[in-house]
Design a protein around this motif. Structure first.
Motif, PDB file in Angstrom:
ATOM      1  N   THR A  17     -12.452  39.372  88.303  1.00 40.41           N
ATOM      2  CA  THR A  17     -12.735  40.486  89.210  1.00 40.41           C
ATOM      3  C   THR A  17     -13.940  40.177  90.089  1.00 40.41           C
ATOM      4  O   THR A  17     -13.923  40.447  91.289  1.00 40.41           O
ATOM      5  CB  THR A  17     -12.972  41.777  88.405  1.00 40.41           C
ATOM      6  OG1 THR A  17     -11.844  42.006  87.552  1.00 40.41           O
ATOM      7  CG2 THR A  17     -13.157  42.970  89.313  1.00 40.41           C
ATOM      8  N   GLU A  72      -7.741  45.576  97.415  1.00 42.67           N
ATOM      9  CA  GLU A  72      -7.746  46.833  96.671  1.00 42.67           C
ATOM     10  C   GLU A  72      -9.167  47.373  96.539  1.00 42.67           C
ATOM     11  O   GLU A  72     -10.099  46.643  96.229  1.00 42.67           O
ATOM     12  CB  GLU A  72      -7.139  46.605  95.279  1.00 42.67           C
ATOM     13  CG  GLU A  72      -7.083  47.814  94.412  1.00 42.67           C
ATOM     14  CD  GLU A  72      -6.280  48.949  95.003  1.00 42.67           C
ATOM     15  OE1 GLU A  72      -6.789  50.081  94.969  1.00 42.67           O
ATOM     16  OE2 GLU A  72      -5.173  48.708  95.508  1.00 42.67           O
ATOM     17  N   ASP A  74      -9.967  49.844  94.384  1.00 38.08           N
ATOM     18  CA  ASP A  74     -10.158  50.276  93.009  1.00 38.08           C
ATOM     19  C   ASP A  74     -10.337  49.048  92.113  1.00 38.08           C
ATOM     20  O   ASP A  74      -9.379  48.319  91.843  1.00 38.08           O
ATOM     21  CB  ASP A  74      -8.949  51.102  92.568  1.00 38.08           C
ATOM     22  CG  ASP A  74      -9.066  51.635  91.154  1.00 38.08           C
ATOM     23  OD1 ASP A  74     -10.094  51.373  90.493  1.00 38.08           O
ATOM     24  OD2 ASP A  74      -8.133  52.319  90.713  1.00 38.08           O
ATOM     25  N   SER A  76     -10.817  48.753  88.937  1.00 41.01           N
ATOM     26  CA  SER A  76     -10.062  48.780  87.678  1.00 41.01           C
ATOM     27  C   SER A  76      -8.609  48.350  87.909  1.00 41.01           C
ATOM     28  O   SER A  76      -8.018  47.679  87.065  1.00 41.01           O
ATOM     29  CB  SER A  76     -10.128  50.154  87.020  1.00 41.01           C
ATOM     30  OG  SER A  76      -9.552  51.136  87.855  1.00 41.01           O
ATOM     31  N   TYR A  77      -8.044  48.721  89.063  1.00 41.82           N
ATOM     32  CA  TYR A  77      -6.691  48.286  89.391  1.00 41.82           C
ATOM     33  C   TYR A  77      -6.673  46.771  89.578  1.00 41.82           C
ATOM     34  O   TYR A  77      -5.790  46.081  89.064  1.00 41.82           O
ATOM     35  CB  TYR A  77      -6.191  48.984  90.653  1.00 41.82           C
ATOM     36  CG  TYR A  77      -4.844  48.467  91.115  1.00 41.82           C
ATOM     37  CD1 TYR A  77      -3.669  48.908  90.514  1.00 41.82           C
ATOM     38  CD2 TYR A  77      -4.747  47.526  92.137  1.00 41.82           C
ATOM     39  CE1 TYR A  77      -2.436  48.430  90.911  1.00 41.82           C
ATOM     40  CE2 TYR A  77      -3.521  47.034  92.540  1.00 41.82           C
ATOM     41  CZ  TYR A  77      -2.370  47.490  91.930  1.00 41.82           C
ATOM     42  OH  TYR A  77      -1.157  47.000  92.320  1.00 41.82           O
ATOM     43  N   SER A  78      -7.645  46.247  90.315  1.00 44.23           N
ATOM     44  CA  SER A  78      -7.724  44.802  90.532  1.00 44.23           C
ATOM     45  C   SER A  78      -7.842  44.065  89.205  1.00 44.23           C
ATOM     46  O   SER A  78      -7.185  43.048  88.987  1.00 44.23           O
ATOM     47  CB  SER A  78      -8.922  44.446  91.415  1.00 44.23           C
ATOM     48  OG  SER A  78      -8.752  44.949  92.708  1.00 44.23           O
ATOM     49  N   ALA A  80      -6.800  45.028  86.283  1.00 40.86           N
ATOM     50  CA  ALA A  80      -5.523  45.101  85.559  1.00 40.86           C
ATOM     51  C   ALA A  80      -4.514  44.115  86.130  1.00 40.86           C
ATOM     52  O   ALA A  80      -3.808  43.423  85.381  1.00 40.86           O
ATOM     53  CB  ALA A  80      -4.966  46.519  85.627  1.00 40.86           C
ATOM     54  N   VAL A  81      -4.442  44.019  87.450  1.00 40.80           N
ATOM     55  CA  VAL A  81      -3.498  43.100  88.098  1.00 40.80           C
ATOM     56  C   VAL A  81      -3.851  41.658  87.753  1.00 40.80           C
ATOM     57  O   VAL A  81      -2.979  40.854  87.397  1.00 40.80           O
ATOM     58  CB  VAL A  81      -3.495  43.320  89.629  1.00 40.80           C
ATOM     59  CG1 VAL A  81      -2.785  42.207  90.351  1.00 40.80           C
ATOM     60  CG2 VAL A  81      -2.871  44.659  89.970  1.00 40.80           C
TER      61      VAL A  81
END
Length: 141
Positions: A17, A72, A74, A76-78, A80-81
């Motif tokens: 991240t 992105e 967000d 947290s989304y990054s 997760a991906v």
């Protein structure tokens, strides 16, 4: 999924991240920058290692996912991906698991981040007694 893969993904996640946040999609192809943050640099090395072990279609997929994560907003989304992508890469590649295990610091090692916020707040990694505020006398021996 093996516990080893889950642990590697959890350890590598913050680095990935940070690297994508710092370098964006260029993380896969740019040369290492000696002045870059150590966390982002390790994430960059991890992503480049995964990228080099893929064929043309796999590299294109990784580039697409990293590009999406970079765009992105967000975090947290990054995370997760990128974690999902790393899990898939590690699942069928024991050599990659060994290579990344050697790159990552042991679990529980590394820097400690402590944040103190607000008036008269304190921050410490190890502390005996901490008294804040007015009207407190020091402890008597």
């Amino acid at each position: 999924m093996s516990a080893e893969i889950v642990q590697l993904v959890e350890q590598a996640g913050p680095y990935l991240t940070a690297a994508v946040g710092t370098y964006g999609a260029a993380v896969l192809t740019r040369a290492q920058d000696a002045a870059a943050d150590a966390t982002a640099t390790l994430g960059q090395r991890i992503l480049q290692t995964v990228w080099r072990r893929r064929d043309g279609a796999g590299q294109a997929e990784l580039e697409r996912v990293v590009d999406e994560a970079a765009d992105e907003q967000d975090e947290s989304y990054s995370a997760a991906v990128l974690s999902r992508l790393l899990r898939r890469a590690l699942q069928d590649d024991a050599e990659l698991r060994a290579e990344l295990s050697a790159m990552l610091p042991p679990p529980g090692a590394g820097s400690v981040v402590i944040t103190a916020s607000g008036e008269r707040s304190i921050a410490a990694q190890h502390i005996g007694t901490a008294i804040t505020g007015d009207g407190h006398a020091p402890p008597q021996p």
